[in-house]
Design a protein around this motif. Sequence first.
Motif, PDB file in Angstrom:
ATOM      1  N   ILE A 132      91.180 -95.876 -51.108  1.00 48.61           N
ATOM      2  CA  ILE A 132      90.250 -96.295 -52.152  1.00 48.61           C
ATOM      3  C   ILE A 132      89.135 -95.270 -52.328  1.00 48.61           C
ATOM      4  O   ILE A 132      88.511 -94.857 -51.351  1.00 48.61           O
ATOM      5  N   PRO A 133      88.857 -94.860 -53.566  1.00 48.48           N
ATOM      6  CA  PRO A 133      87.811 -93.851 -53.786  1.00 48.48           C
ATOM      7  C   PRO A 133      86.421 -94.393 -53.417  1.00 48.48           C
ATOM      8  O   PRO A 133      86.181 -95.599 -53.495  1.00 48.48           O
ATOM      9  N   SER A 134      85.546 -93.464 -53.077  1.00 48.97           N
ATOM     10  CA  SER A 134      84.231 -93.861 -52.560  1.00 48.97           C
ATOM     11  C   SER A 134      83.422 -94.684 -53.568  1.00 48.97           C
ATOM     12  O   SER A 134      82.620 -95.522 -53.185  1.00 48.97           O
ATOM     13  N   LEU A 135      83.617 -94.486 -54.880  1.00 50.88           N
ATOM     14  CA  LEU A 135      82.833 -95.243 -55.857  1.00 50.88           C
ATOM     15  C   LEU A 135      83.329 -96.676 -56.013  1.00 50.88           C
ATOM     16  O   LEU A 135      82.584 -97.563 -56.416  1.00 50.88           O
ATOM     17  N   ILE A 136      84.590 -96.891 -55.665  1.00 49.65           N
ATOM     18  CA  ILE A 136      85.153 -98.237 -55.838  1.00 49.65           C
ATOM     19  C   ILE A 136      84.990 -99.076 -54.571  1.00 49.65           C
ATOM     20  O   ILE A 136      84.799-100.292 -54.634  1.00 49.65           O
ATOM     21  N   ALA A 137      85.013 -98.403 -53.417  1.00 47.95           N
ATOM     22  CA  ALA A 137      84.973 -99.128 -52.133  1.00 47.95           C
ATOM     23  C   ALA A 137      83.828-100.146 -52.058  1.00 47.95           C
ATOM     24  O   ALA A 137      84.052-101.286 -51.625  1.00 47.95           O
ATOM     25  N   PRO A 138      82.592 -99.801 -52.510  1.00 48.82           N
ATOM     26  CA  PRO A 138      81.516-100.787 -52.392  1.00 48.82           C
ATOM     27  C   PRO A 138      81.774-102.058 -53.203  1.00 48.82           C
ATOM     28  O   PRO A 138      81.274-103.131 -52.863  1.00 48.82           O
ATOM     29  N   LEU A 139      82.565-101.952 -54.260  1.00 45.56           N
ATOM     30  CA  LEU A 139      82.858-103.148 -55.058  1.00 45.56           C
ATOM     31  C   LEU A 139      83.752-104.121 -54.299  1.00 45.56           C
ATOM     32  O   LEU A 139      83.764-105.322 -54.552  1.00 45.56           O
TER      33      LEU A 139
ATOM     34  N   SER B  80      96.558 -86.397 -50.416  1.00 40.93           N
ATOM     35  CA  SER B  80      96.529 -87.786 -50.866  1.00 40.93           C
ATOM     36  C   SER B  80      97.269 -87.874 -52.192  1.00 40.93           C
ATOM     37  O   SER B  80      97.527 -86.848 -52.832  1.00 40.93           O
ATOM     38  N   LEU B  81      97.578 -89.106 -52.591  1.00 39.48           N
ATOM     39  CA  LEU B  81      98.222 -89.319 -53.881  1.00 39.48           C
ATOM     40  C   LEU B  81      97.513 -90.470 -54.577  1.00 39.48           C
ATOM     41  O   LEU B  81      97.258 -91.495 -53.950  1.00 39.48           O
ATOM     42  N   VAL B  82      97.195 -90.273 -55.824  1.00 34.60           N
ATOM     43  CA  VAL B  82      96.645 -91.378 -56.609  1.00 34.60           C
ATOM     44  C   VAL B  82      97.828 -92.094 -57.246  1.00 34.60           C
ATOM     45  O   VAL B  82      98.606 -91.472 -57.968  1.00 34.60           O
ATOM     46  N   PRO B  83      97.997 -93.392 -56.976  1.00 32.51           N
ATOM     47  CA  PRO B  83      99.174 -94.085 -57.516  1.00 32.51           C
ATOM     48  C   PRO B  83      98.907 -94.736 -58.860  1.00 32.51           C
ATOM     49  O   PRO B  83      97.774 -95.081 -59.183  1.00 32.51           O
TER      50      PRO B  83
ATOM     51  N   PHE C  43      84.885 -85.672 -53.623  1.00 29.47           N
ATOM     52  CA  PHE C  43      84.318 -86.632 -54.576  1.00 29.47           C
ATOM     53  C   PHE C  43      85.176 -86.703 -55.841  1.00 29.47           C
ATOM     54  O   PHE C  43      85.318 -87.756 -56.468  1.00 29.47           O
ATOM     55  N   SER C  44      85.785 -85.575 -56.180  1.00 29.50           N
ATOM     56  CA  SER C  44      86.590 -85.519 -57.412  1.00 29.50           C
ATOM     57  C   SER C  44      87.772 -86.492 -57.363  1.00 29.50           C
ATOM     58  O   SER C  44      88.360 -86.809 -58.403  1.00 29.50           O
ATOM     59  N   TYR C  45      88.077 -86.981 -56.173  1.00 32.01           N
ATOM     60  CA  TYR C  45      89.159 -87.968 -56.045  1.00 32.01           C
ATOM     61  C   TYR C  45      88.861 -89.186 -56.933  1.00 32.01           C
ATOM     62  O   TYR C  45      89.756 -89.783 -57.524  1.00 32.01           O
ATOM     63  N   ASN C  46      87.570 -89.529 -57.044  1.00 30.39           N
ATOM     64  CA  ASN C  46      87.167 -90.653 -57.886  1.00 30.39           C
ATOM     65  C   ASN C  46      87.643 -90.446 -59.329  1.00 30.39           C
ATOM     66  O   ASN C  46      88.111 -91.369 -59.975  1.00 30.39           O
TER      67      ASN C  46
END
Length: 1024
Positions: free
Chosen positions: A34-41, A334-337, A392-395
């Motif tokens: 899970i990307p860092s910006l979504i994890a807190p949600l 990593s892979l973004v699905p 960070f660009s993973y987000n």
Amino acid sequence: MDNNQKAYLKEKFDNRVNFDEMECVLYSHDIAAIPSLIAPLIGRTVPDAIVQPQNEEEFIELVHWAVQNNIALTPRAKASSGYGGVLPVKQGIVVDFFRLNQVLSIDKQAQTVTCQAGVVWEKVDAALAKEGLTVNLYPSSYPGSTVGGWLAQGGAGFGSYQYGWFRENVVSARVALPDGSVSIFTGADLDLIADAEGTTGFIIDLTIKVQPKDELDIIAIGCPEATDLQSIVEDIVKADLPLWSFVFINPRMAEMKNRSPLMEHNGHPAEERVLLPASYVATIAFHKKDATQVMAKLQEILHRCQGEILSERIAEHEWKNRFKIMAVKRLGPSLVPAEVVIPLSRLGRFMAEVENKINQPVVKEGTVVRKGKDGKPEVVILGFIPADQRKFSYNFVFSLSLSIMKIAEANGGRAYSTGLYFKSKVEKVLGTERVARLKAFKNKIDARGLFNPGKVIGYSLMDSAMRIGSVFEPLIRPFGNHVITHIGESKKNYPLTDIPADVVWYAYSCSQCGYCVEECDQFYGRGWESQSPRGKWYWLREYLEGRAKWNQAQVDTFLVCTTCELCNLRCSAALPIEPSWMKLRGKLINQEKRMTFPPFEMMAEALRSEGNIWAGYRKNRADWFPEDLKDKHGPGRKAPAMYFAGCTASYVEHDIAMAAVRLLDKAGVDFTYAGEPENCCGTPMLVAGKWDLFADIMRKNIEVVKQTGADTVIASCPACDMMWRNVYPDWAGKLGIDYNIKTRHYSEILAEKIKSGEFVFPANNIQPVKVTWHDSCHIGRASGVYEAPRDLIKAIPNIQLVEMEHNRENAHCCGSVLTLIKDPPVAADIGKTRLDEAVEAGAEKVLALCPCCQVQLRVTAKKKNMPVEVVDLARLAGNALGYDFPDPNPDVHSQWGVFDAFISLMTPQGFAKLMGTMWPQLIDAMPFGMGLMMRVMGKIPGALNLMKPMFPVLFPKLLPMMLPKVMPVMLERVAALIPMPDYMREQMPELMPKVMDSLMPHMIGDVVPLVTQPMTDYLTGKTK
Ligand SMILES: Cc1cc2nc3c(=O)[nH]c(=O)nc-3n(C[C@H](O)[C@H](O)[C@H](O)COP(=O)(O)OP(=O)(O)OC[C@H]3O[C@@H](n4cnc5c(N)ncnc54)[C@H](O)[C@@H]3O)c2cc1C
Ligand code: SF4
Ligand code: SF4
């Protein structure tokens, strides 16, 4: 969860409940990163406990109790899904289905199988194969996902062309409901359970439809464009071709597959590269009986649609590797699905739009479902975008999965599944009517939402985020498109850590698919994720990101891997798993001087002084050598080959070495035996992480061979064989040592001579006997010798060889040395798993050639009262030649008894107990008048209690000064506790102080809390 609640769970589930914080972290996620910006949600997803019920009654009790206590329950099978379904978003308990893993019954007539929910597909199919049946369809996570998990998650896979979605193939499911009742769901009612991810009930067992196991024909076809592929499938459907499965990849995936690293063995590629064309590549499976019909029509269709049949090699390769879709993850790491379902009629358009709108390499796998949810053909597309989750660009790249979803929806498609992330799409995924039914049912039976909260239906922050993300998708997309993605392994390009750079890359490349979990003996002997390769990779990520620290338990977790190497073969990403753990052994023990398993310290000292691990005298090493062979093959003779006996055959199971040299002699092999100068091969020191000592031993052994004039080493012990064959050459190369030694196992030499007719067993009077063969890991997977021992067995008259279920490269480990040294009770459980297979195969004897496997299997057979005899292969063959050998069993059990007692002694509890037998001497031995002072304090009420906080600081400083003084009495006490053979007792005064010097600095911290009260009791006169 409060302490009373924890105490209840502990009492009820004992070692099947786990509260360990790090263990809980390992049960807090699924395969998605899970990307860092979504994890807190999502919030905190670490459960308070993990519970592993082992039967229906326990499930019901747990449910009753959890509902009464208002505790959330999140079901988890193998966590191979990626929709967040297994994430305990309200913490509480993760209910692990690991122990519900049996195939219950097979009904050949009705063509159904009933199995517990937590059984892995591969295991169900293996059970069916024995009855000539096979499953109708399976997911490509077949080696690592469960039958119950697929019904709960929903899906399509191999076989879906013919059989549709999995739910259509389920006859019934037995389900534990939130009110504590158990109900059987069939027909339309299955809609309340299927795809519901455990929100409405826990599937305990299920009955599914199966089919006769017919041979399949596999062909691969290629075509340049997605529109061509669409036409091909449409024509196939129109022509009503009886295919079983139709899966395909896009050209980007073909390209990535061509670049993905090959599986390695000993640092060299262990498989051939099969290059795929830069086109759409489809792999088609159909029953052999339909081959003529399929092939005739298919040629015509392909001709029309610009397709061609690809080589058999490609077809074979793609089919063989159909489960290994994660190999491409190595290039990410990593892979973004992005997973969607689209109508077949829009396949070409969808693919073209993705190519146009997404400026990242989207690799895709597709599965055709001939009869989709609305009766028309549809295609499941699983897309991956390579990225690096550490950046960070993973987000931004992650946001592109929303873009793919939008393109799918615009083409009449939908999300594949719901879970935690796509609840807002539930009506599209399941249909409005079904959702209404599901909601009504959920409200009725679980109004408080304790069963898998936050999944499939209902609302959470994630839903708003997804909705907002969807609206702003056109604005976000350019960010994702502009990320520069480096594709390929770059093991050196790292923030520096103390973990070897390649191991760091692998930790992130691991897809968490779980193929390695079930068959890892370290795991199945203990049952917790931390003990599996998957868990270790995840722990390493936690460590690299600063959320975990090394402690002794974690060091032990890496050390206790049995080095069986089965995980290397199973890994979907072809990761060199066992070699990575080996690297960590060197880092942790040799470099950082952390504590290895204490018995290794005893072995190390015995090895330094006498060259063997059993603490025998060097002068007795060659005692086993047959007198009548001394002139021909004995010590001092020069020959082209040297027999290397190793420690265990020299000191414990003499029959192995005696029989091996008899066989070699009878076969006319010109060999010599070094005798006393021979040393342990060093395997125990290598796996213990004591690498300086290992290198030392290796040097000495190489010198011993040189002295005999031999250029070949003949081994009987697989670990010795592995050293000479694989490890010494590698280490000698690194250390600049000349190494021109070849290695043969005696079974290889004999098998060759049997084949050429040079060696024949005489007709003999051996009673006919059914035997099975245990492939030891080190001669099998490590050295690739599978057939030679079998050829030898088959050549012995009156012997019938039967195979165990897991054989050759799939053979299970016996559970030896490292487990036996660290956790003897676990070793017995693992050993039993192996011996159970032998019993099931109907064998009276288990033949083995590894001395350590034999010790372990003999000890297990005795402990578990198993009705099989463990016999050495060379011994049996030697018997067939008319030789008798001493029975090794008495020596095995008595020497193991000594070892076992030392293992118990060399623990904090063991040392505390030992110290408890010598308080007077220990107190007197305290330096600086401390002993006298302690005695005085003992007389003043409460004074020692005041001193207690100082003990942890004081003891580590005092003990090194006390030990030499108390050593004589300590030796007496050890001798009284452990009845040792004379040669061992004689050496103890030299060995014990060195062992204590090595261990105490590491162990004292754990010993002090255990001895504080007993010492206080002694000083205050409460005990003597
Ligand atoms: C390499 C790879 C290939 C894959 N290929 C496919 C494929 O071809 N097709 C496909 O559909 N998916 C595929 N998947 C996704 C995944 O493997 C499937 O969804 C699989 O069915 C999940 O099974 P599991 O045992 O791991 O269940 P989990 O992931 O543990 O659980 C899935 C969901 O079901 C719930 N659940 C689990 N067990 C129970 C139970 N007994 N009772 C009630 N609820 C339960 C969980 O809470 C969770 O919500 C693949 C994944 C990987 C890593
Ligand atoms: S080598 Fe064997 S014991 Fe070690 S992690 Fe791999 S499968 Fe498990
Ligand atoms: S180590 Fe390999 S098999 Fe195991 S979870 Fe990771 S990728 Fe899958």
